[in-house]
Motif scaffolding. Sequence first.
Motif, PDB file in Angstrom:
ATOM      1  N   LYS A  35      -5.019  13.099   2.403  1.00 60.38           N
ATOM      2  CA  LYS A  35      -3.618  13.245   2.804  1.00 60.38           C
ATOM      3  C   LYS A  35      -3.108  14.657   2.510  1.00 60.38           C
ATOM      4  CE  LYS A  35      -2.433   8.372   2.164  1.00 60.38           C
ATOM      5  NZ  LYS A  35      -1.624   7.388   1.404  1.00 60.38           N
ATOM      6  N   ASN A  36      -3.529  15.203   1.376  1.00 57.50           N
ATOM      7  CA  ASN A  36      -3.120  16.570   1.045  1.00 57.50           C
ATOM      8  C   ASN A  36      -3.702  17.573   2.032  1.00 57.50           C
ATOM      9  OD1 ASN A  36      -1.669  15.675  -1.165  1.00 57.50           O
ATOM     10  ND2 ASN A  36      -3.351  16.002  -2.607  1.00 57.50           N
ATOM     11  N   LEU A  37      -4.937  17.321   2.470  1.00 57.91           N
ATOM     12  CA  LEU A  37      -5.555  18.205   3.459  1.00 57.91           C
ATOM     13  C   LEU A  37      -4.797  18.140   4.780  1.00 57.91           C
ATOM     14  CD1 LEU A  37      -7.841  20.112   4.294  1.00 57.91           C
ATOM     15  CD2 LEU A  37      -9.211  18.078   4.875  1.00 57.91           C
ATOM     16  N   VAL A  38      -4.414  16.938   5.180  1.00 55.95           N
ATOM     17  CA  VAL A  38      -3.632  16.778   6.416  1.00 55.95           C
ATOM     18  C   VAL A  38      -2.278  17.465   6.276  1.00 55.95           C
ATOM     19  CG1 VAL A  38      -2.472  15.096   7.886  1.00 55.95           C
ATOM     20  CG2 VAL A  38      -4.800  14.657   7.090  1.00 55.95           C
ATOM     21  N   ARG A  39      -1.648  17.309   5.113  1.00 53.59           N
ATOM     22  CA  ARG A  39      -0.360  17.965   4.876  1.00 53.59           C
ATOM     23  C   ARG A  39      -0.483  19.479   4.983  1.00 53.59           C
ATOM     24  NH1 ARG A  39       0.991  17.960  -1.099  1.00 53.59           N
ATOM     25  NH2 ARG A  39      -0.639  19.536  -0.878  1.00 53.59           N
ATOM     26  N   ASP A  40      -1.519  20.043   4.374  1.00 54.72           N
ATOM     27  CA  ASP A  40      -1.714  21.490   4.431  1.00 54.72           C
ATOM     28  C   ASP A  40      -1.994  21.954   5.865  1.00 54.72           C
ATOM     29  OD1 ASP A  40      -1.343  21.513   1.728  1.00 54.72           O
ATOM     30  OD2 ASP A  40      -3.482  21.598   1.229  1.00 54.72           O
ATOM     31  N   ALA A  41      -2.732  21.150   6.622  1.00 53.08           N
ATOM     32  CA  ALA A  41      -3.015  21.508   8.016  1.00 53.08           C
ATOM     33  C   ALA A  41      -1.735  21.485   8.849  1.00 53.08           C
ATOM     34  CB  ALA A  41      -4.045  20.541   8.604  1.00 53.08           C
ATOM     35  N   ILE A  42      -0.871  20.506   8.590  1.00 50.72           N
ATOM     36  CA  ILE A  42       0.405  20.425   9.311  1.00 50.72           C
ATOM     37  C   ILE A  42       1.279  21.631   8.981  1.00 50.72           C
ATOM     38  CG2 ILE A  42       2.561  19.120   9.458  1.00 50.72           C
ATOM     39  CD1 ILE A  42       0.879  16.569   9.133  1.00 50.72           C
ATOM     40  N   LEU A  43       1.340  21.993   7.708  1.00 51.31           N
ATOM     41  CA  LEU A  43       2.149  23.146   7.307  1.00 51.31           C
ATOM     42  C   LEU A  43       1.604  24.441   7.906  1.00 51.31           C
ATOM     43  CD1 LEU A  43       2.930  22.357   3.564  1.00 51.31           C
ATOM     44  CD2 LEU A  43       4.541  22.424   5.471  1.00 51.31           C
ATOM     45  N   GLN A  44       0.294  24.601   7.886  1.00 58.08           N
ATOM     46  CA  GLN A  44      -0.299  25.811   8.460  1.00 58.08           C
ATOM     47  C   GLN A  44       0.021  25.910   9.947  1.00 58.08           C
ATOM     48  OE1 GLN A  44      -4.413  26.967   7.410  1.00 58.08           O
ATOM     49  NE2 GLN A  44      -4.842  27.003   9.604  1.00 58.08           N
ATOM     50  N   SER A  45      -0.084  24.800  10.654  1.00 60.46           N
ATOM     51  CA  SER A  45       0.215  24.796  12.085  1.00 60.46           C
ATOM     52  C   SER A  45       1.695  25.080  12.328  1.00 60.46           C
ATOM     53  CB  SER A  45      -0.168  23.446  12.696  1.00 60.46           C
ATOM     54  OG  SER A  45      -1.542  23.178  12.506  1.00 60.46           O
ATOM     55  N   ARG A  89      -5.561   2.072  11.000  1.00 52.25           N
ATOM     56  CA  ARG A  89      -6.449   1.168  11.728  1.00 52.25           C
ATOM     57  C   ARG A  89      -7.881   1.690  11.762  1.00 52.25           C
ATOM     58  NH1 ARG A  89      -2.792   1.320  16.999  1.00 52.25           N
ATOM     59  NH2 ARG A  89      -2.995   3.502  16.359  1.00 52.25           N
ATOM     60  N   ILE A  90      -8.025   3.014  11.540  1.00 55.51           N
ATOM     61  CA  ILE A  90      -9.355   3.625  11.517  1.00 55.51           C
ATOM     62  C   ILE A  90      -9.773   3.955  10.087  1.00 55.51           C
ATOM     63  CG2 ILE A  90     -10.735   5.569  12.327  1.00 55.51           C
ATOM     64  CD1 ILE A  90      -8.887   5.752  14.738  1.00 55.51           C
ATOM     65  N   THR A  91      -8.823   4.484   9.316  1.00 60.66           N
ATOM     66  CA  THR A  91      -9.076   4.824   7.910  1.00 60.66           C
ATOM     67  C   THR A  91      -8.111   4.023   7.050  1.00 60.66           C
ATOM     68  OG1 THR A  91      -9.611   7.072   8.656  1.00 60.66           O
ATOM     69  CG2 THR A  91      -9.366   6.735   6.289  1.00 60.66           C
ATOM     70  N   PRO A  92      -8.462   2.776   6.716  1.00 56.89           N
ATOM     71  CA  PRO A  92      -7.507   1.914   5.995  1.00 56.89           C
ATOM     72  C   PRO A  92      -7.094   2.461   4.637  1.00 56.89           C
ATOM     73  CG  PRO A  92      -9.353   0.649   6.882  1.00 56.89           C
ATOM     74  CD  PRO A  92      -9.721   2.097   7.018  1.00 56.89           C
ATOM     75  N   GLU A  93      -7.989   3.137   3.960  1.00 56.78           N
ATOM     76  CA  GLU A  93      -7.686   3.618   2.610  1.00 56.78           C
ATOM     77  C   GLU A  93      -7.941   5.119   2.532  1.00 56.78           C
ATOM     78  OE1 GLU A  93      -9.868   1.367  -0.200  1.00 56.78           O
ATOM     79  OE2 GLU A  93      -8.943  -0.557   0.339  1.00 56.78           O
ATOM     80  N   ALA A  94      -7.025   5.873   3.106  1.00 55.34           N
ATOM     81  CA  ALA A  94      -7.142   7.331   3.037  1.00 55.34           C
ATOM     82  C   ALA A  94      -6.829   7.799   1.621  1.00 55.34           C
ATOM     83  CB  ALA A  94      -6.182   7.983   4.027  1.00 55.34           C
ATOM     84  N   THR A  95      -7.635   8.695   1.102  1.00 60.33           N
ATOM     85  CA  THR A  95      -7.442   9.195  -0.259  1.00 60.33           C
ATOM     86  C   THR A  95      -6.318  10.225  -0.288  1.00 60.33           C
ATOM     87  OG1 THR A  95      -9.060  10.970   0.050  1.00 60.33           O
ATOM     88  CG2 THR A  95      -9.883   8.830  -0.714  1.00 60.33           C
ATOM     89  N   MET A  96      -5.790  10.473  -1.479  1.00 60.17           N
ATOM     90  CA  MET A  96      -4.746  11.483  -1.626  1.00 60.17           C
ATOM     91  C   MET A  96      -5.282  12.867  -1.283  1.00 60.17           C
ATOM     92  SD  MET A  96      -1.886  10.169  -2.170  1.00 60.17           S
ATOM     93  CE  MET A  96      -1.093  11.756  -2.395  1.00 60.17           C
TER      94      MET A  96
END
Length: 261
Positions: A167-177, A157-164
């Motif tokens: 998404k990869n940055l978010v994935r890496d942040a989740i794994l690090q946490s 709803r805020i970022t309709p077209e998030a780039t891969m």
Amino acid sequence: MTRVSVNRTLNRLYWLLSIALLLLLASKFAEDIPDLPPFVVSAANKVYDFMRDMSLLIATGGVAYLSNIFQKRSKFVESLEEEWRNIVRTKSVLLSTCEKPYLATDDYLAAFYKISETIDTMRIVYKNSGETGSLVGLYPYTPLHDMRRALQTLDPRITPEATMEQKNLVRDAILQSFFALRETFLEELDLEEPQSPLLISGARRLKVPGAAVAARIMQDHQRRRLEREPAARPDVDVFLTTIRTLEEENAALAAKTPVER
């Protein structure tokens, strides 16, 4: 009840037991101590008699108290293990959300509510650090909030077209946490190293097919006993024997080398 609380309680109990034993020992041999006033000797004898008469009750109370402590510890560990399983499931949901090529709002909301639920269920295991009657305190495991904040950057709803890349940055942040959380969260479980670990890559089974002689003799004995009894369903027996023989032949064929074939 955390490990620190259990150890603190046990230490107090050990000190109390040691003092009681020393007092009992002193009362027992009070008459042998020279120059001790008679009223002290009399009081010591009364203390010794009282402790001796109440020893069974004291021991029963001590056992009940210890049982209560370890029962609380057991329930706490069970809650902690369930919370960790919940965290692992939540991590999997978040990572799968990051892997979706097209993130729908429903998928995002499902992942967001999952991490929110995990954050809140932590409160049935731990209270906030530094929490008092007037202060809220600090959430005990902040990496869960880091995982939530990272996920929120993918809100369609805020970022309709998030780039891969995002998404990869978010994935890496989740794994690090998650890795940071795992390093401290599991310390409370008193985990030990396995006695027989398998530490090499590409391991294979070292045992060969077969069984001990005693097992083979028992197998033959059971088969002969079964053959002496009339079959209730001969067709079923024939069917089971046929498929077992076929399976054994296929297994033997698969075990042969190309040259032997």
